[in-house]
Scaffold this active site. Structure first.
Site, short mmCIF file in Angstrom:
data_model
loop_
_atom_site.label_atom_id
_atom_site.label_comp_id
_atom_site.label_asym_id
_atom_site.label_seq_id
_atom_site.Cartn_x
_atom_site.Cartn_y
_atom_site.Cartn_z
N TYR A 14 1.35 0.53 11.22
CA TYR A 14 2.39 -0.05 10.36
C TYR A 14 3.70 0.73 10.45
O TYR A 14 4.73 0.20 10.88
CB TYR A 14 1.88 -0.12 8.92
CG TYR A 14 2.91 -0.57 7.90
CD1 TYR A 14 3.73 -1.66 8.13
CD2 TYR A 14 3.05 0.12 6.70
CE1 TYR A 14 4.67 -2.07 7.18
CE2 TYR A 14 3.98 -0.28 5.74
CZ TYR A 14 4.78 -1.37 5.99
OH TYR A 14 5.71 -1.77 5.06
N ASN A 36 -5.14 4.73 19.41
CA ASN A 36 -6.52 4.35 19.73
C ASN A 36 -6.85 2.94 19.24
O ASN A 36 -7.96 2.45 19.46
CB ASN A 36 -7.52 5.36 19.18
CG ASN A 36 -7.53 5.44 17.66
OD1 ASN A 36 -6.95 4.61 16.97
ND2 ASN A 36 -8.21 6.45 17.14
N TYR A 145 -6.74 13.51 1.18
CA TYR A 145 -5.67 12.99 2.03
C TYR A 145 -4.40 13.84 1.89
O TYR A 145 -3.83 14.30 2.89
CB TYR A 145 -5.38 11.53 1.68
CG TYR A 145 -4.09 11.02 2.29
CD1 TYR A 145 -3.96 10.89 3.67
CD2 TYR A 145 -2.99 10.70 1.49
CE1 TYR A 145 -2.77 10.45 4.23
CE2 TYR A 145 -1.80 10.26 2.05
CZ TYR A 145 -1.70 10.13 3.42
OH TYR A 145 -0.52 9.70 3.97
N PHE A 173 7.36 8.12 0.30
CA PHE A 173 7.01 7.62 -1.03
C PHE A 173 6.89 6.10 -0.95
O PHE A 173 7.87 5.37 -0.98
CB PHE A 173 8.09 8.03 -2.05
CG PHE A 173 8.04 9.49 -2.43
CD1 PHE A 173 7.65 9.88 -3.70
CD2 PHE A 173 8.37 10.47 -1.51
CE1 PHE A 173 7.61 11.23 -4.04
CE2 PHE A 173 8.33 11.81 -1.84
CZ PHE A 173 7.95 12.19 -3.11
N ASN A 174 5.66 5.61 -0.78
CA ASN A 174 5.35 4.17 -0.77
C ASN A 174 6.19 3.37 0.21
O ASN A 174 7.12 2.67 -0.16
CB ASN A 174 5.48 3.58 -2.18
CG ASN A 174 4.36 4.04 -3.09
OD1 ASN A 174 3.20 4.00 -2.73
ND2 ASN A 174 4.72 4.50 -4.27
N HIS A 193 -2.34 -1.66 -0.57
CA HIS A 193 -0.96 -1.48 -1.00
C HIS A 193 -0.51 -2.62 -1.91
O HIS A 193 -0.85 -3.78 -1.70
CB HIS A 193 -0.04 -1.37 0.21
CG HIS A 193 -0.28 -0.14 1.02
ND1 HIS A 193 0.20 0.03 2.30
CD2 HIS A 193 -0.97 1.00 0.74
CE1 HIS A 193 -0.16 1.22 2.76
NE2 HIS A 193 -0.88 1.81 1.82
N PHE A 212 -3.74 -2.21 -13.11
CA PHE A 212 -4.69 -1.22 -13.60
C PHE A 212 -4.02 -0.31 -14.63
O PHE A 212 -3.41 0.70 -14.29
CB PHE A 212 -5.25 -0.41 -12.43
CG PHE A 212 -6.11 -1.22 -11.51
CD1 PHE A 212 -7.43 -1.46 -11.82
CD2 PHE A 212 -5.58 -1.78 -10.36
CE1 PHE A 212 -8.24 -2.23 -10.99
CE2 PHE A 212 -6.36 -2.55 -9.52
CZ PHE A 212 -7.69 -2.78 -9.83
N ARG A 225 6.42 3.81 -9.54
CA ARG A 225 6.38 4.43 -8.21
C ARG A 225 7.70 4.19 -7.49
O ARG A 225 8.45 3.29 -7.81
CB ARG A 225 5.22 3.86 -7.38
CG ARG A 225 3.84 4.16 -7.93
CD ARG A 225 3.50 5.62 -7.80
NE ARG A 225 2.17 5.91 -8.30
CZ ARG A 225 1.91 6.26 -9.55
NH1 ARG A 225 2.89 6.38 -10.44
NH2 ARG A 225 0.67 6.52 -9.92
N ARG A 286 -7.14 3.32 -13.38
CA ARG A 286 -7.90 4.02 -12.35
C ARG A 286 -7.70 5.52 -12.53
O ARG A 286 -6.64 5.96 -12.98
CB ARG A 286 -7.41 3.61 -10.95
CG ARG A 286 -7.67 2.16 -10.61
CD ARG A 286 -7.13 1.82 -9.24
NE ARG A 286 -5.68 2.02 -9.16
CZ ARG A 286 -4.93 1.56 -8.18
NH1 ARG A 286 -5.49 0.90 -7.19
NH2 ARG A 286 -3.62 1.77 -8.19
#
Length: 335
Positions: A14, A36, A145, A173-174, A193, A212, A225, A286
């Site tokens: 992406y 790959n 991560y 950032f996003n 996403h 959430f 965000r 979450r």
């Protein structure tokens, strides 16, 4: 005018595919994509760009590829990046993101490549200590991560000292949105996403979107965000490599907008862009979601000269909508 030879590891993914497009548009680079294709898409690679299928953990593959193309700079986007998955399977994340980067850096050392642009993440900061996250803020990742990225950031400091490889770490950032052409965009097998998930509702792929938690300490109760268009992030890569070649100075930069949007505001933007009601249902929070995570990009703007072209969330969502409506099955959409 001579063209700079560059390798984009993960250039069929992406973010990587958008880096490749922006590099190609300058006309100043000879580009080789290494991927790959585990999550990337060969269809995203434009004509005129060389492609070598292989893994950054494969030293023999890297040796042969570097010997063939003799790159002067390397961009690395070849990471697995699902935060929740990293908690369930940390070993895979350290093997790919850390061990793979070490193998890649060993190839740079062997072939005397002096410039390295590393895709880091906002996840290195963990829970933010300030309203606007700055490069100097404490780094304390709350998931494997983020920790893999921080490990590489620390490693790069020592690699520079030992081998004189100059680097820039770009902390995203996003990343969101899609290329203005509508030819490439976000296409993940298991989408996590927010914007593409919301757009699945008007595309008829889901009945509603889940929110959430609506009891966060924000103006509307939902998480805030920072959202930055993927093409703006790609442009930052070009500014980064030009910074390295001109100044020879390694550095770290946050790539944010300085302005966050809540989940509800993203849903409203999608409603405005698509004209669809997009029903939303609130569920329990979450674990591990901070109230707000927004970056200051003052340093990137001042030092690199980086400037975002996509300044509003509606413009970002509109670019994603263009991609998804013309490619409802992603790269598997029949032409």
């Amino acid at each position: 005018m001579s063209r700079t030879k560059v390798v984009v590891a993960g250039g069929a993914g992406y973010i990587g595919s958008h880096v490749v497009r922006q590099l190609q548009r300058t006309g100043r680079y000879d580009i080789v994509v290494l991927d790959n294709l585990s999550t990337g898409h060969k269809e995203s690679i434009p004509d005129g760009v060389a492609f070598e299928k292989g893994d950054i953990r494969d030293a023999a593959f890297l040796d042969a590829t570097f010997a063939k193309y003799k790159p002067e700079a390397v961009f690395v986007e070849s990471f697995i990046f699902w935060v929740g998955d990293s908690v369930k399977d940390p070993l895979s994340y350290y093997e790919n993101n850390v061990s793979g980067t070490i193998t890649l850096l060993q190839a740079l050392v062997k072939h005397d490549v002096k410039y390295f642009v590393f895709s880091s993440t906002a996840a290195v900061f963990g829970y933010p200590e300030n309203d606007l996250v700055r490069e100097t803020d404490a780094k304390d990742p709350i998931n494997p991560y983020g920790d893999t990225k921080l490990v590489v950031e620390v490693l790069l400091k020592w690699v520079e000292q030992a081998h004189k490889i100059k680097y820039v770490c770009l902390r995203y950032f996003n990343a969101c949105g899609a290329d203005e052409s509508g030819e490439i965009g976000e296409d993940h097998m298991d989408e996590t996403h927010l914007i593409p998930l919301i757009l699945q509702v008007p595309l008829g792929k889901r009945e509603h979107i889940y929110i959430f938690g609506d009891d966060y300490k924000t103006h509307d109760g939902t998480c805030i965000r920072d959202y930055v268009h993927v093409s703006d992030i790609a442009d930052a890569h070009i500014y980064a490599v030009e910074h390295l070649t001109k100044t020879g100075k390694s550095d770290n930069f946050n790539l944010g907008s300085g302005k966050g949007y809540s989940v509800k505001e993203i849903v409203e933007a999608a409603r405005a862009v698509t004209g669809h009601a997009i029903p939303a249902q609130v569920k329990d929070r979450r674990g591990g979601d901070p109230d707000s995570l927004v970056a200051s990009s003052e340093k990137a703007e001042t030092v690199l000269g980086w400037k975002r072209k996509y300044a509003t969330i509606n413009d970002i969502v509109a670019s994603a909508w263009k991609w998804h409506t013309t490619h409802p099955q992603g790269y598997r959409t029949p032409k």
